[in-house]
Design a protein around this motif. Structure first.
Motif, short mmCIF file in Angstrom:
data_model
loop_
_atom_site.label_atom_id
_atom_site.label_comp_id
_atom_site.label_asym_id
_atom_site.label_seq_id
_atom_site.Cartn_x
_atom_site.Cartn_y
_atom_site.Cartn_z
N LYS A 94 47.57 70.57 105.22
CA LYS A 94 48.01 71.54 104.24
C LYS A 94 49.11 72.37 104.87
N GLY A 98 47.94 79.41 102.50
CA GLY A 98 47.56 79.77 101.14
C GLY A 98 46.86 78.66 100.40
N ASN A 99 47.05 78.67 99.07
CA ASN A 99 46.30 77.77 98.21
C ASN A 99 47.04 76.49 97.89
N GLN A 100 47.92 76.03 98.78
CA GLN A 100 48.57 74.74 98.56
C GLN A 100 47.55 73.61 98.65
N PRO A 101 47.81 72.50 97.98
CA PRO A 101 46.86 71.39 98.04
C PRO A 101 46.87 70.71 99.41
N GLN A 102 45.76 70.04 99.70
CA GLN A 102 45.67 69.22 100.90
C GLN A 102 46.07 67.79 100.56
N HIS A 103 46.65 67.13 101.56
CA HIS A 103 47.04 65.73 101.40
C HIS A 103 46.38 64.92 102.50
N SER B 32 42.17 78.90 92.51
CA SER B 32 42.99 77.68 92.59
C SER B 32 42.09 76.47 92.52
N PHE B 34 41.86 72.01 92.03
CA PHE B 34 42.57 70.76 92.29
C PHE B 34 41.76 69.58 91.78
N TYR B 36 41.61 65.40 92.37
CA TYR B 36 42.03 64.26 93.17
C TYR B 36 41.42 62.99 92.58
N LEU B 46 46.11 63.53 95.38
CA LEU B 46 46.21 64.67 94.47
C LEU B 46 46.79 64.23 93.13
N TYR B 51 46.28 76.93 88.49
CA TYR B 51 45.97 78.25 89.01
C TYR B 51 45.69 79.27 87.90
N PHE B 92 39.54 76.19 95.66
CA PHE B 92 40.00 76.92 96.84
C PHE B 92 39.28 78.26 96.91
N TYR B 97 39.71 80.64 102.79
CA TYR B 97 40.87 79.73 102.73
C TYR B 97 40.48 78.26 102.86
#
Lengths: 113, 111
Positions: A94, A98-103, B32, B34, B36, B46, B51, B92, B97
């Motif tokens: 990541k 912050g709240n960015q997505p994980q890859h 947040s 997500f 997948y 993803l 959000y 999230f 975090y």
């Protein structure tokens, strides 16, 4: 663009043997890095994460350890594998805190015999 | 204990129909979310993130978020056999975090 390399893709190890799985990333700097394990038919279990070189946080007490010797390298290790260590091991990154997505990388399927 | 819940399925949907996948979460403060997709034997990829309350559309996919009811949904329109996979919901946690993962819903699109 970001690239995550994991190897090997498949690994068969006897009980009690050591383990070293490596994850390297390209196209990014200062990433957050993660090791997950997924048992067959189950969800993702976070094992370790790292926010920087030498910084490792462990989420689950077990016989595994992790190290981050370089910014773009994350290593998962064990001195003695157990049958319960079988699973699909995934490295993820990541960018940022912050709240960015994980890859995810392509993963390593580990079978313990 | 922060939790993310998904129906494990399998959810069977005819080709061309709308597939609706749901996810509920326990932490009211989560901001947040997500989705997948994970094909059998492969790593998660993803599909979408959301959000804000409401809908977010990307091609055939729509994510819907309702923070008051603490659920997030994924709609897949005009479902194709190639959409057959397990769909993982992740939330999230602003407190530490980290992502909290659901166990996934297996979706089967029948030709």
């Amino acid at each position: 663009s970001q690239t995550i390399h994991q190897w090997p893709a498949t690994l068969v190890q006897p009980v009690g043997s050591p383990l070293s799985l490596e994850c390297t990333v390209e196209g990014t700097s200062n990433p957050n890095l993660y090791w997950y394990r997924q048992a067959a038919g189950r969800g993702l279990q976070l094992l370790f994460y790292s926010v920087g070189i030498g910084q490792i946080s462990s989420e689950v007490p077990q016989n595994l350890s992790a190290s981050r010797p370089q910014d773009r390298q994350f290593i998962l290790s064990s001195k003695k594998l157990l049958l319960s260590d079988s699973g699909f091991y995934l490295c993820a990154l990541k960018q940022g805190a912050g709240n960015q997505p994980q890859h995810f990388g392509d993963g390593t399927r580990l079978s313990i015999l | 204990q922060k939790e993310v819940e998904q129906n494990s399925g399998p959810l069977s949907v005819p080709e061309g129909a709308i597939a609706s996948l749901n996810c509920t979460y326990s932490d009211r403060g989560s901001q947040s979310f997500f989705w997948y997709r994970q094909y059998s034997g492969k790593s998660p990829e993803l599909i979408m993130f959301i959000y804000s309350n409401g809908d977010k559309e990307d091609g055939r996919f729509t994510a819907q978020l309702n923070k008051a009811s603490q659920y997030v949904s994924l709609l897949i329109r005009d479902s194709q056999p190639s959409d057959s996979a397990t769909y993982l919901c992740a939330v999230f946690m602003d407190s530490n975090y980290q992502l909290i993962w659901g166990a996934g819903t297996k979706l089967i699109i029948k030709p």
